[in-house]
Design an enzyme around this catalytic site. Structure first.
Site, PDB file in Angstrom:
ATOM      1  N   HIS A  97       0.893  -1.164   0.000  1.00  0.00           N
ATOM      2  CA  HIS A  97       0.000   0.000   0.000  1.00  0.00           C
ATOM      3  C   HIS A  97       0.929   1.210   0.000  1.00  0.00           C
ATOM      4  O   HIS A  97       1.610   1.468   0.993  1.00  0.00           O
ATOM      5  CB  HIS A  97      -0.882  -0.011   1.251  1.00  0.00           C
ATOM      6  CG  HIS A  97      -1.619   1.274   1.495  1.00  0.00           C
ATOM      7  ND1 HIS A  97      -2.790   1.583   0.856  1.00  0.00           N
ATOM      8  CD2 HIS A  97      -1.348   2.323   2.298  1.00  0.00           C
ATOM      9  CE1 HIS A  97      -3.215   2.777   1.261  1.00  0.00           C
ATOM     10  NE2 HIS A  97      -2.359   3.248   2.140  1.00  0.00           N
TER      11      HIS A  97
ATOM     12  N   ASP B 265     -10.873  -3.192  -5.160  1.00  0.00           N
ATOM     13  CA  ASP B 265     -10.581  -2.576  -3.870  1.00  0.00           C
ATOM     14  C   ASP B 265     -11.841  -2.540  -3.007  1.00  0.00           C
ATOM     15  O   ASP B 265     -12.095  -1.584  -2.280  1.00  0.00           O
ATOM     16  CB  ASP B 265     -10.037  -1.151  -4.061  1.00  0.00           C
ATOM     17  CG  ASP B 265      -8.983  -0.796  -3.034  1.00  0.00           C
ATOM     18  OD1 ASP B 265      -8.819  -1.573  -2.073  1.00  0.00           O
ATOM     19  OD2 ASP B 265      -8.329   0.249  -3.194  1.00  0.00           O
TER      20      ASP B 265
END
Lengths: 330, 434
Positions: free
Chosen positions: B190, B315
């Protein structure tokens, strides 16, 4: 229209249900509120300060952040108009875990208030609350977003001193990044035709704020040059020691208002501060008390008048809306 | 040796076959037997469908590999009030997704073999789409101690990531890349430098107006560039999740040109929306990384079209109302995405930015390759994980009709094109449009 209490006022100038921010208001809407406020200044200076425009109405001051002066100012304004006032102070940290903001709104809504004044440490929280309420809502300051009554009282103070806003050069100095006062004032002053300069160290200047129609400076002397108004902002204690500025001493040296830096401004420039002041941090004590230059106490006085005007207007609009709905239902 | 006849046969006829892996785009049919694709082609059923086979007439619709969604938060275990294995599975099937890969940021965190086995068991019980899982890079996502990557991979973890958190410490990241390389495993990052990423939305004019703390774009590319140095040093395999800025795309483009083993994905909201979607504190548009400026949106679109961005993942981040009906700064980030992945991605095709096969590759074979999954292809012997869809069919996104337990979508009311007609996993139809 003539009210039963003998006051004559037309509320066509401001037709919104709430007062959530200055952004989006037109110049005429702002001027309407300022004109209405003007009338209350004389009333507040007289011996009999009571009006009965809000008799039987309920105003709730809901403060999720501690504040003495704003809450007192709203409370006094509402009481002088004859309303019943409830003050609620809520520790936001404890509410976060249990009751949500929406629950609080629903609970208060069930008590049928007419006007709810809300202060909240999070930007946007007052708007979120307003969406769930059937009453009028006044934003008493939300996070770093807006504090509309502060901008209105600042404008009223300036207008009574200098006759108008248009064409003035105004410097707003200090913690712009975290200041709702700065944002509301930028919207109001630029809408009414003033030129606004922001002066702050880069660590306290938010990104792309120049797109809001202002000039930015990081040098007090350059920024203050030829200004009519010097508006100082409060530096929060938690931002003083190292995180945003190295120390209060250093901050005062470069960004605190003192007699020497003030010389860059116009000779009769007015000094303003939304309070509470950190004397010796953002403003020199003597300047703050200089009755020729500082209008800080006048700002507090104007605050009550402005809040009376806002309460009167929103209360009127709410009940006009309700009677229209009742008529439509019949 | 006698060969037993297949027990279960389905003949998909009258389809437009689309296989991004082989470049096939032709009318034809496909035969699935006992969960595998056994044949496909233009002339397959010219003498009629085989005896005993169920006949599915695609009516000219597209028949493609089912979507492979490489970034999903299933929320089980720990947050079953937001989503469960069963509801996520139904949402996936409704969205044409036949394989989904869950993040390890559950409660408890998937950082041990028992966690990986729990997911596998729950997925078996749910009897839905195929569920794979990442395992954490560091124990309890705390960013300090490495997990048992080798054993986790043996028990089924497909790659390693700390989910919504970056691996912040450079030394830990260096060791993770180096250690994972021993087994050929992938580290998924991330990309955010946390000390710069404490804000609530993209840094800039709108954040300033709204009085919200901004996250500078720099926070993303800075972490990517640091990691690329570590990849160069260790030779590890590295994947950047949900890329959101123009500079990130550029950094990855350069790294690929240099021959580094680097891939990345983005999510539909990064090419479908920009920061203006936040408007007046719309928490449904709060995501991490935040929605960026229009220039960034266009660069993401370009990155998908030219292949710098390898994959598109939903996502999928389901949240209940209590997590979103909060002041913007306090609301949880994330968008529920499984059921809008296909139509939002198809926008790129409808905008003429890339061809249909090329777009589907980002949703099928490419993520499957990145994670080493046997999925995302129409080929003899491949699992019969299929999606039948009409790329031009218009409809309007209505979160209330989602199969997902959560409805946090900023796309409510958006007219889109492209709808799933049928989703098939191992030859079994799990979803059929009403």
């Amino acid at each position: 229209m003539t009210s039963t209490h003998g006051t004559t006022a037309s509320y066509e100038g401001y037709r919104h249900r709430h007062l959530l921010g200055i952004e989006g208001l037109t110049a005429s809407e702002i001027l309407f509120l300022l004109d209405l406020s003007d009338g209350y200044v004389a009333l507040n200076r007289g011996a009999d300060k009571k009006k009965h425009l809000l008799d039987g109405r309920t105003v709730i001051n809901l403060f999720f952040e501690s504040s003495t002066r704003t809450r007192t100012s709203f409370e006094l304004a509402a009481k002088r108009l004859g309303a019943d006032v409830i003050n609620m102070s809520v520790a936001w940290s404890s509410i976060k875990k249990g009751e949500t903001l929406i629950d609080t709104a629903m609970t208060l809504n069930a008590m049928h208030p007419d006007v709810l004044v809300v202060r909240h440490p999070d930007s946007g929280a007052v708007q979120l609350l307003a969406e769930k309420m059937n009453c009028a809502v006044i934003n008493g300051g939300d996070g770093s977003h807006e504090h509309p009554t502060q901008a209105l009282l600042d404008a009223l103070t300036i207008r009574r001193r200098l006759g108008g806003i248009e064409g003035l050069q105004v410097a707003i100095c200090g913690d712009i990044a975290h200041s709702r006062v700065a944002r509301s004032n930028i919207h109001l002053l630029t809408t009414l035709g003033a030129r606004v300069r922001l002066i702050a160290p880069p660590t306290l200047m938010p990104g792309q704020i120049d797109r809001m129609g202002v000039e930015t400076f990081s040098d007090m002397r350059k920024g203050l040059k030829d200004c009519d108004i010097v508006m100082m902002l409060r530096l929060q204690t938690e931002r003083m020691q190292g995180s945003y500025v190295p120390s209060t001493r250093e901050y005062f040296h470069f960004f605190g208002l003192d007699g020497e830096k003030l010389q860059a401004a116009k000779p009769d420039a007015l000094i303003m501060h939304p309070g509470p002041m950190n004397r010796g941090v953002e403003i020199d004590s003597e300047l703050a008390d200089d009755i020729h230059r500082s209008v800080i106490r006048e700002q507090v006085e104007m605050g009550v008048a402005v809040r009376m005007a806002c309460l009167e207007t929103l209360n009127h609009n709410l009940h006009a809306e309700r009677s229209r709905q009742e008529q439509a239902a019949q | 040796m006698t060969v037993l006849p297949p027990k279960h046969r389905t003949a998909y006829v009258n389809a437009r076959l689309l296989d991004p892996a082989s470049g096939l785009d032709a009318p034809g049919g496909l035969l699935a037997e006992d969960g595998k694709i056994t044949d496909l082609g233009a002339d397959l059923f010219k003498d009629g469908v085989p005896e005993g086979a169920q006949r599915v007439d695609c009516g000219g619709a597209c028949l493609a590999p089912g979507l492979v969604d490489m970034r999903v938060q299933i929320r089980e275990p720990g947050e079953e009030h937001k989503e469960t294995m069963v509801t996520a599975g139904r949402a996936a099937a409704a969205g044409g997704v036949t394989s989904m890969v869950g993040l390890p940021n559950t409660d408890p965190v998937i950082d041990d073999v028992a966690g990986v086995e729990f997911i596998a068991r729950r997925a078996r019980e749910a009897k839905g789409v195929k569920v794979y899982t990442y395992a954490a890079v560091t124990r309890n996502l705390e960013g300090s101690e490495l997990t048992e990557m080798g054993m986790l991979a043996e028990s089924g973890a497909v790659a390693f990531t700390d989910g919504l958190k970056p691996v912040e410490n450079a030394q830990v990241m260096r060791r993770a890349l180096a250690y994972a390389k021993t087994f050929g495993h992938l580290i998924v990052q991330h990309p955010e430098e946390p000390s710069l990423a404490g804000g609530a939305m993209n840094g800039g004019e709108l954040a300033t107006r709204l009085g919200l703390p901004g996250i500078p774009k720099l926070a993303e590319v800075m972490m990517i560039e640091r990691d690329l140095r570590l990849v160069e040093m260790t030779g590890g395999r590295y994947h950047v999740a949900h890329v959101s800025t123009a500079e990130s795309v550029e950094a990855i483009r350069r790294a690929k040109d240099r021959g580094l083993d680097v891939t990345c994905d983005t999510a539909p909201h990064y090419f479908a929306l920009n920061e203006l979607a936040v408007g007046e504190y719309r928490t449904f548009a709060k995501v991490s990384p935040p929605l960026r400026s229009e220039d960034d949106r266009l660069a993401i679109l370009e990155g998908v079209a030219d292949g710098t961005i390898d994959a598109i993942a939903s996502d999928h981040s389901p949240h209940d109302q209590e997590s979103k009906r909060l002041p913007f700064g306090l609301a949880e980030p994330g968008i529920v995405g499984l059921e809008t992945l296909l139509p939002l991605s198809l926008q790129i095709y409808h905008w003429d930015k890339c061809g249909l096969l090329d777009l589907l590759a980002h949703l099928t074979v490419k993520p499957a390759q990145i994670l080493g999954l046997d999925a995302g292809r129409l080929a003899k012997g491949a699992p019969a994980d299929l999606m039948i869809f009409k790329p031009d069919l218009s409809w309007k996104i209505e979160p209330d009709n989602f199969e997902s337990k959560s409805k946090n979508s900023p796309f409510e009311g958006l007219p889109v094109q492209g709808r799933v007609i049928r989703t098939v996993v191992d030859g079994r139809a799990l979803f059929e449009a009403a």
